[in-house]
Structures are given as C-alpha cells and as structure tokens.
Scaffold this active site. Structure first.
Site, short mmCIF file in Angstrom:
data_model
loop_
_atom_site.label_atom_id
_atom_site.label_comp_id
_atom_site.label_asym_id
_atom_site.label_seq_id
_atom_site.Cartn_x
_atom_site.Cartn_y
_atom_site.Cartn_z
N GLY A 13 -16.68 14.39 -13.56
CA GLY A 13 -15.38 15.05 -13.70
C GLY A 13 -14.35 14.27 -14.48
O GLY A 13 -13.15 14.51 -14.37
N SER A 14 -14.80 13.32 -15.32
CA SER A 14 -13.81 12.55 -16.08
C SER A 14 -13.07 13.43 -17.10
O SER A 14 -11.88 13.24 -17.34
CB SER A 14 -14.47 11.34 -16.76
OG SER A 14 -15.30 11.74 -17.81
N ASN A 15 -13.76 14.42 -17.65
CA ASN A 15 -13.07 15.35 -18.56
C ASN A 15 -12.09 16.24 -17.81
O ASN A 15 -11.01 16.55 -18.31
CB ASN A 15 -14.08 16.21 -19.33
CG ASN A 15 -14.66 15.46 -20.51
OD1 ASN A 15 -13.99 15.29 -21.52
ND2 ASN A 15 -15.88 14.97 -20.38
N LYS A 66 -28.05 34.03 -9.19
CA LYS A 66 -26.90 33.51 -9.93
C LYS A 66 -25.76 34.52 -9.98
O LYS A 66 -24.59 34.17 -9.90
CB LYS A 66 -27.33 33.11 -11.34
CG LYS A 66 -26.24 32.38 -12.08
CD LYS A 66 -26.63 32.03 -13.48
CE LYS A 66 -27.46 30.78 -13.54
NZ LYS A 66 -27.67 30.30 -14.91
N MET A 91 -23.39 21.92 -15.51
CA MET A 91 -24.76 21.89 -16.03
C MET A 91 -25.56 23.13 -15.63
O MET A 91 -26.68 23.04 -15.14
CB MET A 91 -25.46 20.61 -15.55
CG MET A 91 -24.72 19.34 -15.96
SD MET A 91 -24.26 19.28 -17.72
CE MET A 91 -25.65 18.40 -18.37
N ARG A 92 -24.99 24.29 -15.87
CA ARG A 92 -25.65 25.54 -15.49
C ARG A 92 -25.31 26.58 -16.55
O ARG A 92 -24.17 26.58 -17.05
CB ARG A 92 -25.03 25.98 -14.17
CG ARG A 92 -25.89 26.70 -13.22
CD ARG A 92 -25.14 26.86 -11.91
NE ARG A 92 -25.53 25.83 -10.96
CZ ARG A 92 -26.65 25.85 -10.25
NH1 ARG A 92 -27.48 26.85 -10.35
NH2 ARG A 92 -26.94 24.87 -9.43
N ILE A 94 -24.09 29.98 -17.82
CA ILE A 94 -23.22 31.00 -17.23
C ILE A 94 -23.77 32.38 -17.60
O ILE A 94 -24.24 32.59 -18.71
CB ILE A 94 -21.77 30.77 -17.72
CG1 ILE A 94 -21.23 29.54 -16.98
CG2 ILE A 94 -20.90 31.99 -17.48
CD1 ILE A 94 -19.84 29.14 -17.33
N ASN A 108 -16.64 25.35 -23.57
CA ASN A 108 -17.45 24.21 -23.11
C ASN A 108 -17.32 23.04 -24.08
O ASN A 108 -17.06 23.23 -25.27
CB ASN A 108 -18.93 24.63 -23.04
CG ASN A 108 -19.82 23.54 -22.48
OD1 ASN A 108 -19.46 22.84 -21.53
ND2 ASN A 108 -20.99 23.36 -23.08
N HIS A 110 -19.59 19.79 -25.44
CA HIS A 110 -20.99 19.34 -25.46
C HIS A 110 -21.09 18.06 -26.27
O HIS A 110 -20.54 17.97 -27.38
CB HIS A 110 -21.87 20.44 -26.06
CG HIS A 110 -23.33 20.10 -26.02
ND1 HIS A 110 -24.06 20.18 -24.86
CD2 HIS A 110 -24.17 19.66 -26.98
CE1 HIS A 110 -25.31 19.79 -25.13
NE2 HIS A 110 -25.40 19.48 -26.41
C1 GAR Z 1 -19.61 15.13 -20.81
O1 GAR Z 1 -20.05 14.11 -21.69
C2 GAR Z 1 -19.88 16.49 -21.41
O2 GAR Z 1 -19.79 16.52 -22.80
C3 GAR Z 1 -21.30 16.73 -20.96
O3 GAR Z 1 -21.36 16.23 -19.66
C4 GAR Z 1 -20.46 15.13 -19.54
C5 GAR Z 1 -19.62 15.33 -18.29
O4 GAR Z 1 -18.86 14.19 -18.01
N1 GAR Z 1 -21.63 18.13 -21.02
C6 GAR Z 1 -22.84 18.60 -21.28
O5 GAR Z 1 -23.81 17.89 -21.50
C7 GAR Z 1 -22.94 20.11 -21.31
N2 GAR Z 1 -24.19 20.55 -21.81
P1 GAR Z 1 -17.69 14.28 -16.96
O6 GAR Z 1 -18.25 14.94 -15.69
O7 GAR Z 1 -17.30 12.85 -16.70
O8 GAR Z 1 -16.58 15.08 -17.55
#
Ligand code: GAR
Length: 191
Positions: A13-15, A66, A91-92, A94, A108, A110
């Site tokens: 969840g850092s983003n 789902k 990571m699912r 939608i 999203n 990526h």
């Molecule tokens: C992020 O690097 C994001 O780009 C990636 O998961 C990480 C989540 O980090 N997303 C994917 O790979 C989507 N296919 P976070 O939980 O620290 O935000």
C-alpha cells in the site's frame, strides 16, 4: 474537495499512502474516501488506519464467485460515494460488475513500459530480459490483464549491475510521484 476516489490494494500500500498524502498536501485536489483490500494481511490496512481512511476487506473465499465479491464491493463504494477506482497494487483482474459501474473510471499503475511485461512480477520479467530501460505505466483498466488504454508512462535507466532491491526502491519512489501527477492531469482534463 475535488474528485472522490477509492483505492484498491492487495499488499504494502505504499502507492495508496502516497496518494492520500498528495491529497493532504493539496498536490492532488481530491479525496480518498476508502480503501478496498482483498487480503487480510495487506500492510495497506495498517497504513489506512494511520491515515484515517476507512477500510473494507473482501476475501474471495467469502463469495461464490468474483461477480458476487465485486457486487458487495460496489455497495460499499457507492456508500462512500466514490467516483473513481484507483488500483494500486491490486493483484486481481477486475470484472464486468465493476467495469460497467465505473466506465473509463478505473485506473491502474503497472511497473513496466506496457505493452511489455503484463501480469505478475513485471520488474522481474524486465530484469530477466536484461532491459536497461525500465518504466511505469498508468492505464485505464479493461477486461484484460494490463491491456487497457495507456494514459501516461515514465522510464528510467539502470546499469544492470544494481541489486534488485535498489531498483525496486527507485521504481517505487518514482511511482509515488508519478501516480498522483498523472491523476492530477487526468482529473483536471475531465473533472
Ligand atoms: C507497485 O509497484 C505497482 O506498480 C504494482 O504493485 C506494486 C504495489 O506496491 N502493481 C502491479 O504489479 C499491478 N499489476 P504498493 O502496494 O507498495 O503500492
């Protein structure tokens, strides 16, 4: 107060935290009205508590499929009166239930220069291919795996000699700046 959005996350969840902080500092004129998680052990839950953002947990095992899970999520999202769904490490894939309810309004981030390296561990895929130019994509979500319309991308260079952890840190710190910036531009275009 700007746009009302929910964040979907599965992990650290850092983003999510970076987005909430961007709203707090007014870098982003928007409000994060809730966090949806699909894993009970997601560290994002702790961050949400610290940031005073309401959290709602949905485990796939609680639902027949789902669609049922997303129908339940949708009720909560509507109760929060959110206008956009912002995926940040969710990571699912939608499905139609949410896509139909939020047409063009599910975004999203990526960790690759799409269309390269869709799906899981995109960074690992890029490193295995010995790429020296890595990047991040913000895109709309559609029914496919990281196939939706690209909104913006940013790239950065590596030498190839750095440890993976160092590259991950670089990628994440870039994501934390890039995601709020792209959303700001998007929401200023289409309020
Ligand atoms: C992020 O690097 C994001 O780009 C990636 O998961 C990480 C989540 O980090 N997303 C994917 O790979 C989507 N296919 P976070 O939980 O620290 O935000």
């Amino acid at each position: 107060m700007g746009v009302r959005f929910v964040v979907f996350a599965s992990g650290s969840g850092s983003n999510f935290e970076a987005l909430v902080k961007a709203t707090q500092t007014k870098t982003l004129d928007a409000q994060c009205v809730g966090l949806i998680v699909d894993r009970a052990d997601a560290y994002a839950i702790k961050r949400a508590h610290q940031l005073n953002v309401p959290v709602s947990l949905y485990l796939q095992s609680w639902y027949v499929d789902k669609e049922a899970m997303e129908a339940s999520m949708l009720k909560q999202i509507q109760a929060w009166d959110a206008e956009w769904i912002i995926c940040a490490g969710y990571m699912r894939i939608i499905s139609k239930t949410l896509l139909d309810a939020f047409p063009y309004r599910i975004i999203n981030i990526h960790p690759s220069l799409l269309p390269k390296y869709r799906g899981k561990d995109a960074l690992g895929q890029a490193l295995a291919a010995k790429d020296k130019t890595l990047g991040i994509t913000v895109h709309r979500v559609d029914t496919g795996l990281d196939t939706g319309e690209i909104i913006d991308q940013i790239s950065f260079q590596i030498t190839g000699d750095e440890p993976r952890i160092e590259i991950e840190e670089k990628l994440h710190s870039l994501e934390h700046i890039f995601y709020p910036k792209v959303l700001k531009q998007l929401w200023e275009e289409k309020p």
